[in-house]
Write a protein that holds these residues in place. Structure first.
Motif, PDB file in Angstrom:
ATOM      1  N   GLU A 177      32.605  59.911   6.727  1.00  0.00           N
ATOM      2  CA  GLU A 177      32.002  58.900   7.070  1.00  0.00           C
ATOM      3  C   GLU A 177      30.700  58.690   6.393  1.00  0.00           C
ATOM      4  O   GLU A 177      30.305  57.493   6.105  1.00  0.00           O
ATOM      5  CB  GLU A 177      31.857  58.940   8.643  1.00  0.00           C
ATOM      6  CG  GLU A 177      31.079  57.863   9.096  1.00  0.00           C
ATOM      7  CD  GLU A 177      30.857  57.984  10.727  1.00  0.00           C
ATOM      8  OE1 GLU A 177      30.083  56.975  11.293  1.00  0.00           O
ATOM      9  OE2 GLU A 177      31.371  58.817  11.484  1.00  0.00           O
ATOM     10  N   GLY A 178      29.864  59.641   6.488  1.00  0.00           N
ATOM     11  CA  GLY A 178      28.726  59.470   5.523  1.00  0.00           C
ATOM     12  C   GLY A 178      28.470  59.218   4.224  1.00  0.00           C
ATOM     13  O   GLY A 178      27.895  58.446   3.563  1.00  0.00           O
ATOM     14  N   MET A 179      29.647  59.957   3.402  1.00  0.00           N
ATOM     15  CA  MET A 179      29.602  59.806   1.910  1.00  0.00           C
ATOM     16  C   MET A 179      30.341  58.327   1.675  1.00  0.00           C
ATOM     17  O   MET A 179      30.180  57.908   0.622  1.00  0.00           O
ATOM     18  CB  MET A 179      30.298  60.975   1.300  1.00  0.00           C
ATOM     19  CG  MET A 179      29.604  62.139   1.396  1.00  0.00           C
ATOM     20  SD  MET A 179      30.266  63.515   0.192  1.00  0.00           S
ATOM     21  CE  MET A 179      31.785  63.745   1.443  1.00  0.00           C
ATOM     22  N   SER A 180      31.404  57.966   2.290  1.00  0.00           N
ATOM     23  CA  SER A 180      32.081  56.959   1.763  1.00  0.00           C
ATOM     24  C   SER A 180      31.701  55.349   2.183  1.00  0.00           C
ATOM     25  O   SER A 180      32.653  54.509   2.240  1.00  0.00           O
ATOM     26  CB  SER A 180      33.628  57.224   2.317  1.00  0.00           C
ATOM     27  OG  SER A 180      33.656  57.412   3.503  1.00  0.00           O
ATOM     28  N   HIS A 181      30.657  55.333   3.029  1.00  0.00           N
ATOM     29  CA  HIS A 181      30.060  54.130   3.291  1.00  0.00           C
ATOM     30  C   HIS A 181      29.952  53.234   2.189  1.00  0.00           C
ATOM     31  O   HIS A 181      29.397  53.701   1.000  1.00  0.00           O
ATOM     32  CB  HIS A 181      28.842  54.218   3.962  1.00  0.00           C
ATOM     33  CG  HIS A 181      28.582  52.887   4.946  1.00  0.00           C
ATOM     34  ND1 HIS A 181      28.555  51.672   4.036  1.00  0.00           N
ATOM     35  CD2 HIS A 181      28.218  52.631   6.358  1.00  0.00           C
ATOM     36  CE1 HIS A 181      28.183  50.919   5.264  1.00  0.00           C
ATOM     37  NE2 HIS A 181      28.115  51.376   6.465  1.00  0.00           N
ATOM     38  N   LEU A 182      30.787  52.035   2.012  1.00  0.00           N
ATOM     39  CA  LEU A 182      30.839  51.119   0.977  1.00  0.00           C
ATOM     40  C   LEU A 182      29.433  50.710   0.158  1.00  0.00           C
ATOM     41  O   LEU A 182      29.205  50.454  -1.192  1.00  0.00           O
ATOM     42  CB  LEU A 182      31.854  50.138   1.076  1.00  0.00           C
ATOM     43  CG  LEU A 182      32.381  49.344  -0.315  1.00  0.00           C
ATOM     44  CD1 LEU A 182      33.145  50.434  -1.137  1.00  0.00           C
ATOM     45  CD2 LEU A 182      33.340  48.220   0.012  1.00  0.00           C
ATOM     46  N   ILE A 183      28.755  50.612   1.219  1.00  0.00           N
ATOM     47  CA  ILE A 183      27.107  50.157   0.634  1.00  0.00           C
ATOM     48  C   ILE A 183      26.526  51.306  -0.215  1.00  0.00           C
ATOM     49  O   ILE A 183      25.794  50.909  -1.251  1.00  0.00           O
ATOM     50  CB  ILE A 183      26.206  50.004   1.967  1.00  0.00           C
ATOM     51  CG1 ILE A 183      26.728  48.755   2.889  1.00  0.00           C
ATOM     52  CG2 ILE A 183      24.832  50.043   1.574  1.00  0.00           C
ATOM     53  CD1 ILE A 183      25.748  48.707   4.128  1.00  0.00           C
ATOM     54  N   LEU A 184      26.716  52.511   0.166  1.00  0.00           N
ATOM     55  CA  LEU A 184      26.221  53.676  -0.684  1.00  0.00           C
ATOM     56  C   LEU A 184      27.083  53.747  -2.178  1.00  0.00           C
ATOM     57  O   LEU A 184      26.536  54.349  -2.940  1.00  0.00           O
ATOM     58  CB  LEU A 184      26.758  55.048  -0.361  1.00  0.00           C
ATOM     59  CG  LEU A 184      25.729  55.168   1.228  1.00  0.00           C
ATOM     60  CD1 LEU A 184      26.122  56.661   1.676  1.00  0.00           C
ATOM     61  CD2 LEU A 184      24.034  55.151   0.789  1.00  0.00           C
ATOM     62  N   LEU A 185      27.758  52.896  -2.452  1.00  0.00           N
ATOM     63  CA  LEU A 185      28.462  52.896  -3.766  1.00  0.00           C
ATOM     64  C   LEU A 185      27.396  52.138  -4.742  1.00  0.00           C
ATOM     65  O   LEU A 185      27.475  52.434  -6.129  1.00  0.00           O
ATOM     66  CB  LEU A 185      29.734  51.840  -3.644  1.00  0.00           C
ATOM     67  CG  LEU A 185      30.350  51.579  -5.367  1.00  0.00           C
ATOM     68  CD1 LEU A 185      30.838  53.027  -5.626  1.00  0.00           C
ATOM     69  CD2 LEU A 185      31.686  50.638  -4.827  1.00  0.00           C
ATOM     70  N   SER A 186      26.415  51.517  -4.301  1.00  0.00           N
ATOM     71  CA  SER A 186      25.609  51.034  -4.997  1.00  0.00           C
ATOM     72  C   SER A 186      24.517  52.064  -5.644  1.00  0.00           C
ATOM     73  O   SER A 186      23.771  51.985  -6.729  1.00  0.00           O
ATOM     74  CB  SER A 186      24.531  50.103  -4.481  1.00  0.00           C
ATOM     75  OG  SER A 186      24.000  50.660  -2.881  1.00  0.00           O
ATOM     76  N   ILE A 195      25.829  35.061  -4.335  1.00  0.00           N
ATOM     77  CA  ILE A 195      26.928  35.452  -5.446  1.00  0.00           C
ATOM     78  C   ILE A 195      27.487  36.814  -5.363  1.00  0.00           C
ATOM     79  O   ILE A 195      28.728  36.887  -5.551  1.00  0.00           O
ATOM     80  CB  ILE A 195      26.172  35.277  -6.782  1.00  0.00           C
ATOM     81  CG1 ILE A 195      25.732  33.657  -6.821  1.00  0.00           C
ATOM     82  CG2 ILE A 195      27.214  35.781  -7.976  1.00  0.00           C
ATOM     83  CD1 ILE A 195      24.805  33.552  -8.117  1.00  0.00           C
ATOM     84  N   ALA A 196      26.869  37.817  -4.759  1.00  0.00           N
ATOM     85  CA  ALA A 196      27.156  39.237  -4.655  1.00  0.00           C
ATOM     86  C   ALA A 196      26.683  39.895  -3.526  1.00  0.00           C
ATOM     87  O   ALA A 196      25.285  39.599  -3.013  1.00  0.00           O
ATOM     88  CB  ALA A 196      26.991  39.953  -6.184  1.00  0.00           C
ATOM     89  N   THR A 197      27.241  40.951  -3.079  1.00  0.00           N
ATOM     90  CA  THR A 197      26.788  41.766  -1.923  1.00  0.00           C
ATOM     91  C   THR A 197      25.676  42.593  -2.642  1.00  0.00           C
ATOM     92  O   THR A 197      25.442  42.839  -3.807  1.00  0.00           O
ATOM     93  CB  THR A 197      27.445  42.636  -1.144  1.00  0.00           C
ATOM     94  OG1 THR A 197      28.482  43.415  -2.026  1.00  0.00           O
ATOM     95  CG2 THR A 197      28.779  41.490  -0.765  1.00  0.00           C
ATOM     96  N   ALA A 198      25.126  43.170  -1.766  1.00  0.00           N
ATOM     97  CA  ALA A 198      24.178  44.418  -2.258  1.00  0.00           C
ATOM     98  C   ALA A 198      24.753  45.407  -2.912  1.00  0.00           C
ATOM     99  O   ALA A 198      24.262  46.198  -3.864  1.00  0.00           O
ATOM    100  CB  ALA A 198      23.216  44.981  -1.038  1.00  0.00           C
ATOM    101  N   THR A 199      26.182  45.807  -2.606  1.00  0.00           N
ATOM    102  CA  THR A 199      26.635  46.643  -3.512  1.00  0.00           C
ATOM    103  C   THR A 199      27.098  46.207  -4.585  1.00  0.00           C
ATOM    104  O   THR A 199      26.944  46.851  -5.740  1.00  0.00           O
ATOM    105  CB  THR A 199      28.110  47.058  -2.685  1.00  0.00           C
ATOM    106  OG1 THR A 199      27.805  47.717  -1.348  1.00  0.00           O
ATOM    107  CG2 THR A 199      28.734  48.240  -3.391  1.00  0.00           C
ATOM    108  N   GLU A 200      27.559  44.911  -4.590  1.00  0.00           N
ATOM    109  CA  GLU A 200      28.264  44.383  -6.050  1.00  0.00           C
ATOM    110  C   GLU A 200      27.110  43.937  -7.002  1.00  0.00           C
ATOM    111  O   GLU A 200      27.372  43.868  -8.318  1.00  0.00           O
ATOM    112  CB  GLU A 200      29.306  43.001  -5.703  1.00  0.00           C
ATOM    113  CG  GLU A 200      30.301  43.488  -4.748  1.00  0.00           C
ATOM    114  CD  GLU A 200      31.032  42.131  -4.103  1.00  0.00           C
ATOM    115  OE1 GLU A 200      31.999  42.200  -3.774  1.00  0.00           O
ATOM    116  OE2 GLU A 200      30.241  41.165  -4.081  1.00  0.00           O
ATOM    117  N   VAL A 201      26.060  43.526  -6.490  1.00  0.00           N
ATOM    118  CA  VAL A 201      25.004  43.151  -7.509  1.00  0.00           C
ATOM    119  C   VAL A 201      24.420  43.799  -8.352  1.00  0.00           C
ATOM    120  O   VAL A 201      24.365  43.586  -9.634  1.00  0.00           O
ATOM    121  CB  VAL A 201      23.698  42.686  -6.756  1.00  0.00           C
ATOM    122  CG1 VAL A 201      22.703  43.847  -6.085  1.00  0.00           C
ATOM    123  CG2 VAL A 201      22.805  41.712  -7.520  1.00  0.00           C
ATOM    124  N   SER A 202      24.691  45.455  -8.382  1.00  0.00           N
ATOM    125  CA  SER A 202      24.367  46.438  -9.306  1.00  0.00           C
ATOM    126  C   SER A 202      25.363  45.952 -10.431  1.00  0.00           C
ATOM    127  O   SER A 202      24.898  46.096 -11.756  1.00  0.00           O
ATOM    128  CB  SER A 202      24.488  47.813  -8.895  1.00  0.00           C
ATOM    129  OG  SER A 202      25.770  47.856  -8.197  1.00  0.00           O
TER     130      SER A 202
END
Length: 633
Positions: free
Chosen positions: A256-265, A441-448
């Motif tokens: 749960e801690g590692m796979s939060h999609l926000i952390l993909l940024s 246009i993009a989420t905080a994850t996608e903007v990167s």
């Protein structure tokens, strides 16, 4: 950070008794390393492509890809675990080496072997629960792709086995067999003692929290065990010896801690930071600032402060920020008579100053573990960095008010204009990133990914072909591997710290802490003051991301209860942790700055205290005036 973001001494690097044996083992390890590094690099590219395709499909074609986030999440856990394995092989998992480094060589080799054995013990203990967890996930079908969730969860046992294999090979490669055996026996003896005391520990109740989460975790961290594994051992011991909780739950919390999609940024912004350094975009920005202020007393020191502010708005990684700025500025600053110790002290201070500037990895982590809006954190983080920049600049003015500038030539208007034109595409990048988030246009994850595509195109076409005529394609793959490595080290800490935070919460500690903190006399002012002191200490010992994951979910509800705005509180604790992270003798960020600046840490100890005092003054100003953090929300 997260990571770290630092290097360390490789455990067990002593002369081998059998060169042939060591050579064979090294070949095996190199081959296995390539089998892990290449897929990890490929996964970074795959995540960039998938997320950017999602942005284009949704915003340009108005036809969202319903499976893109799900596929990105599946690949993300594999990236985190393979990256952790790469970091383990390269000995780049974050650890506190301040105490270990001061020991004699023989003792240091022994302690390093103990750290490896402790990590291996944790991996061996969780490998079977991780298999059980992956098996249980096979009964769950993903909603969009309609595949078994075990395809994602299998990353956990695979990554754990790979790290265990690298740990075993490291022990085999060590030349001093006696040291290795002593380390194995020491770790085995400690585990055996705790196991024998199992019946005694259960009746102790919450005293076990001190034994495991303070005693065991603290001992592991100070003994040089990688922070992630120290957290994991403490949590595993607490659950296995004092509760009836199935150990598979620990694996679930790590997942749960590692796979939060926000952390993909995290990996994407790390790669973006490496990309702007390689293409010369950072060099262009620094060159423009130097042309503006180079003739002023202490001018290049102001440039260092400003450059770190600008670059932090692009990379999100403190190590990437410092590595982009220091090599460009330090040679000229030394030529003007600046002392190396003062330079590295200011570099470390600016690292702490820019912790709140988006897209800081700590901001992203806070949003992922506390539920605070990432967009609000990105907006609120800009002005606190300016306030600390002003306090640092005031100290620079005082220290360099008598600097001799007779040999310095002031840049002409034409030279400044030329430097601005060259730097303009690079300076535009932070604004492109922020515009993409604010306009939806993009989420905080996608903007990167937008930043990466922009930096790649501009870096290649403008800086690679026209200006510097240098774009080293050979560096792309090593940069991707480095991205996976650093990201894996950060994400494994987040996973293990999430498990520890869950254990603390289930024990009732969070309720007790909330009761104690809300009952402090003086209300919100006392709560903020105590938080500043606590997070300066935590930042020094645990670094920012582990401390946030552990204590963020506990303290943010208390902040709300005593009337402190979440974004304001986030800025306060981030800056407090930054001061601790870059404060010697324990702040690992300070040693990372010394390594990047190629300066002996002893040289910067004295000058950095003045800069830390300036940072503390800035932090107090931010704490007293909430508008600085929330005025533009």
């Amino acid at each position: 950070m997260a990571h770290a973001e630092m290097t360390e001494i490789a455990p067990g690097e002593v002369t081998a008794r059998s060169p042939r044996r060591r050579s064979a083992l090294a070949s095996v390890e190199h081959f296995l390393g390539m089998l892990v590094e290449i897929p990890a690099a490929f996964l970074v590219v795959a995540e960039i492509v998938i997320l950017f395709a999602g942005v284009v499909s949704r915003y340009v074609l108005h036809s969202p890809l319903i499976w893109s986030d799900e596929l990105a999440s599946i690949l993300f856990l594999w990236l985190a675990m393979l990256g952790s394995a790469v970091a383990f092989r390269r000995v780049e998992h974050m650890r506190m080496t301040a105490i270990v480094a001061s020991a004699r060589p023989a003792m240091r080799a022994y302690v390093d072997m103990v750290a490896t054995c402790a990590a291996l013990a944790f991996l061996l203990m969780i490998v079977w629960p991780s298999y059980d967890y992956a098996y249980e996930e096979s009964f769950i079908t993903t909603p969009a792709l309609q595949i078994a969730n075990s395809w994602r969860a299998a990353a956990l046992p695979v990554g754990i086995c790979l790290m265990g294999l690298f740990a075993f090979l490291r022990l085999l490669r060590a030349g001093d067999v006696r040291t290795v055996l002593s380390a194995i026996l020491s770790v085995a003896a400690v585990i055996a003692v705790f196991w024998l005391l199992k019946g005694t520990l259960k009746p102790l109740g919450n005293i076990n929290l001190i034994i495991f989460f303070v005693g065991v975790a603290g001992f592991c961290v100070f003994a040089g065990v990688p922070i992630a594994f120290g957290f994991g051992l403490a949590t595993y011991g607490y659950l296995a010896l004092t509760t009836r909780t199935p150990l598979m739950v620990l694996i679930g919390r790590m997942d749960e801690g590692m796979s939060h999609l926000i952390l993909l940024s995290v990996p994407l912004f790390v790669f973006l930071g490496l990309l702007i350094e390689m293409t010369g975009m950072a060099r262009a920005m620094v060159g423009f600032l130097a042309s503006l202020l180079g003739h002023v007393r202490g001018g290049l020191h102001y440039v260092l402060v400003g450059a770190m502010y600008l670059v932090s708005g692009i990379s999100g990684s403190k190590a990437a920020d410092m590595a982009a700025v220091a090599p460009v500025l330090f040679p000229e600053m030394k030529a003007r008579g600046a002392k190396a110790g003062d330079l590295v002290a200011l570099l470390a201070a600016t690292g702490a100053q820019t912790e709140t500037i988006p897209p800081s990895l700590v901001l992203i982590t806070i949003g992922s573990v506390t539920g605070v809006s990432i967009a609000a954190l990105f907006t609120g983080g800009l002005l606190p960095g300016v306030v600390l920049a002003i306090t640092l600049s005031a100290l620079v003015w005082w220290r360099y008010r008598g600097e001799d500038l007779q040999h310095v030539t002031r840049a002409s208007g034409r030279e400044i204009g030329r430097a601005f034109v060259i730097a303009l595409p690079a300076i535009a990048l932070p604004f492109v990133i922020r515009y993409a988030v604010v306009e939806g246009i993009a989420t905080a994850t996608e903007v990167s990914t937008i930043g990466i595509v922009y930096a790649f195109i501009v870096g290649f076409l403008v800086y690679g072909l026209l200006i510097y005529r240098k774009f080293d394609w050979r560096r792309i793959v090593p940069m991707l591997i480095e991205t996976a490595c650093l990201s894996g080290a950060i994400l494994l800490i987040i996973g293990c710290a999430t498990g520890m935070a869950w254990g603390l919460t289930q024990s009732g500690f969070s309720r007790a802490l909330a009761s104690a903190m809300t009952g402090l006399p003086g209300g919100s002012a006392t709560f903020i003051a105590v938080s500043i002191v606590a997070f300066v200490v935590l930042g020094s010992v645990l670094e920012g991301i582990p401390a946030i994951v552990l204590f963020g979910p506990l303290l943010f509800p208390i902040a709300r209860a005593v009337g402190v705005h979440e974004v304001h509180y986030a800025m306060i604790i981030i800056l407090a942790m930054g001061i601790g992270l870059f404060a010697p003798p324990f702040g690992v960020g300070y040693y990372a700055a010394c390594a990047i600046g190629k300066v002996d840490p002893a040289e910067g100890i004295r000058p950095i205290w003045g800069y830390l005092l300036a940072l503390m003054v800035g932090l107090i100003i931010v704490a007293i005036f909430p508008w600085i953090s929330i005025g533009f929300l």
